[in-house]
Design a protein around this motif. Structure first.
Motif, mmCIF file in Angstrom:
data_model
loop_
_atom_site.group_PDB
_atom_site.id
_atom_site.type_symbol
_atom_site.label_atom_id
_atom_site.label_comp_id
_atom_site.label_asym_id
_atom_site.label_seq_id
_atom_site.Cartn_x
_atom_site.Cartn_y
_atom_site.Cartn_z
ATOM 1 N N PRO A 54 24.819 37.562 67.432
ATOM 2 C CA PRO A 54 25.357 36.431 66.672
ATOM 3 C C PRO A 54 25.023 35.107 67.354
ATOM 4 C CG PRO A 54 27.087 37.449 67.957
ATOM 5 C CD PRO A 54 25.867 38.308 68.145
ATOM 6 N N GLN A 88 17.311 31.702 64.466
ATOM 7 C CA GLN A 88 17.746 32.595 63.400
ATOM 8 C C GLN A 88 16.646 33.599 63.079
ATOM 9 O OE1 GLN A 88 19.614 30.814 59.918
ATOM 10 N NE2 GLN A 88 20.108 28.971 61.094
ATOM 11 N N LYS A 109 25.941 30.102 63.623
ATOM 12 C CA LYS A 109 26.333 30.249 62.220
ATOM 13 C C LYS A 109 26.920 31.633 61.990
ATOM 14 C CE LYS A 109 22.956 26.961 60.367
ATOM 15 N NZ LYS A 109 21.836 26.744 59.395
ATOM 16 N N ASN A 110 28.122 31.674 61.437
ATOM 17 C CA ASN A 110 28.792 32.945 61.192
ATOM 18 C C ASN A 110 27.988 33.826 60.241
ATOM 19 O OD1 ASN A 110 30.995 32.247 62.785
ATOM 20 N ND2 ASN A 110 32.156 31.383 61.071
ATOM 21 N N GLY A 111 27.921 35.107 60.569
ATOM 22 C CA GLY A 111 27.256 36.064 59.705
ATOM 23 C C GLY A 111 25.742 36.034 59.762
ATOM 24 N N VAL A 112 25.183 35.257 60.689
ATOM 25 C CA VAL A 112 23.729 35.134 60.810
ATOM 26 C C VAL A 112 23.273 35.829 62.090
ATOM 27 C CG1 VAL A 112 21.795 33.528 61.081
ATOM 28 C CG2 VAL A 112 23.674 32.981 59.513
ATOM 29 N N ASN A 113 22.203 36.623 61.996
ATOM 30 C CA ASN A 113 21.613 37.257 63.166
ATOM 31 C C ASN A 113 20.598 36.315 63.808
ATOM 32 O OD1 ASN A 113 22.841 39.936 62.980
ATOM 33 N ND2 ASN A 113 21.623 40.170 61.120
ATOM 34 N N THR A 140 28.449 41.504 70.873
ATOM 35 C CA THR A 140 28.866 41.197 69.499
ATOM 36 C C THR A 140 29.607 39.869 69.400
ATOM 37 O OG1 THR A 140 30.862 42.529 69.864
ATOM 38 C CG2 THR A 140 28.986 43.626 68.821
ATOM 39 N N ARG A 197 18.390 43.639 62.316
ATOM 40 C CA ARG A 197 19.635 43.972 61.616
ATOM 41 C C ARG A 197 19.674 43.312 60.245
ATOM 42 N NH1 ARG A 197 23.561 43.103 66.911
ATOM 43 N NH2 ARG A 197 22.370 44.498 68.292
ATOM 44 N N LYS A 198 18.592 42.610 59.927
ATOM 45 C CA LYS A 198 18.481 41.922 58.648
ATOM 46 C C LYS A 198 17.428 42.562 57.768
ATOM 47 C CE LYS A 198 17.363 37.321 56.800
ATOM 48 N NZ LYS A 198 17.099 35.904 57.142
#
Length: 306
Positions: free
Chosen positions: A97, A127, A100-104, A166, A51-52
């Motif tokens: 998730p 990560q 860390k917020n917003g990190v895949n 999620t 997803r990155k």
């Protein structure tokens, strides 16, 4: 014909139903690439779409090592990434998730247990690194790896499916029981103590759920897919209404879709947009195996609650 099954959801019994309904529109699988036997690994047992990093898939071997591999959708191996030290029967990989917020994060499931005798299983979380779909092959040791140790509430069992919701909840689906079970470890999971999984659902005692070898939750969390690799290859798909607990999805109708027969299909994942899914097989003696992609459409019209 109507099949009814009861599942446990936060202390309440909820009925699973499978009635007559239209199936999602699933385009015939197309081969987007080939995975060759001379790749750095031989048995592709788990699959996750990045997803990155666009057009990148994560895959791992069905073995006891700590490695995962990045490849593009054509099957070119882009790199070998070490996730921790040692391993124990790695069977699936997922993305979701984490701290860390917003990190895949990659979740690598050391959950296999053919003889059902392990006192605990574990998942490595790290990560997701940056990968370019056209990069030259590289080898990297990933750092800041967490180990999440889990045990079943009702005894050891074999499993090959790890899914991450999620909200960071982890789901594990058993493989070879008469009625396979779904377990959950709610987020945040301890990385210092053993967490006891919660039994949240039991799948119907039907051929399409006998040999669950992979599964995934779509990036937006509105679809769940499980793969069966016994007799005719198939996948089951559930719809999850917005704002509902994942376990409630298993109280709705599901659809069974046929997928291409593979020599030993143990991997499935949604694409990065949740608009289709990929599958790939272990080589099982073949020189190469296709990477299949299935486009989905009109999903919003199916899996309505009875």
């Amino acid at each position: 014909m109507l099949f009814v099954l009861l599942i446990l959801n936060s202390g309440f019994l909820v009925s699973i139903v499978h009635g007559e309904q239209s199936s999602p529109d699933v385009n015939k699988g197309i081969s987007v690439g080939l995975l060759y036997r001379d790749a750095p690994f031989d048995e592709a047992s788990g699959l996750a779409a990045s997803r990155k990093n666009p057009h990148v898939l994560w895959v791992h071997e069905d073995d006891w090592g700590p490695f995962v591999y990045a490849m593009n959708i054509n099957g070119t191996i882009l790199g070998k990434y070490q996730v921790g030290i040692g391993g124990y029967d790695v069977e699936d990989i997922s993305i979701g998730p984490g701290p860390k917020n917003g990190v895949n994060y990659l979740y690598v499931g050391h959950i296999g247990d053919n003889n059902a005798n392990r006192s605990a299983i574990y998942i490595r979380r790290v990560q997701e690194p940056e990968v370019n779909e056209n990069q030259l092959y590289k080898e990297t040791n990933l750092t800041e790896v967490d180990t999440i140790t889990l045990q079943y509430p009702d005894g050891a069992k074999d499993a090959e499916t790890v899914m991450v919701d999620t909200n960071g909840d982890i789901y594990i689906v058993s493989k070879r029981l008469p009625s396979n079970k779904i377990y959950r470890a709610v987020y945040p999971q301890s990385t210092t103590e053993t967490t006891t999984l919660e039994l949240v659902a039991t799948l119907p005692e039907k051929p399409e759920f006998k040999w669950i070898t992979a599964g995934d939750i779509s990036p937006e969390g509105n679809w769940i897919i499980l793969r069966n690799d016994q007799s005719n290859d198939s996948a089951s798909i559930w719809y999850r209404a917005s704002g509902t607990d994942l376990t409630q999805a298993f109280g709705t109708n599901y659809s069974i879709v046929d997928i291409n027969d593979e020599p030993q299909g143990e991997a499935i994942c949604f694409d990065s947009e949740g608009s289709g899914f990929y599958t790939v097989s272990e080589h099982a003696g073949y020189d190469s195996v296709p990477i299949w992609y299935y486009q989905l459409s009109n999903l919003q019209t199916t899996n309505q609650q009875n």
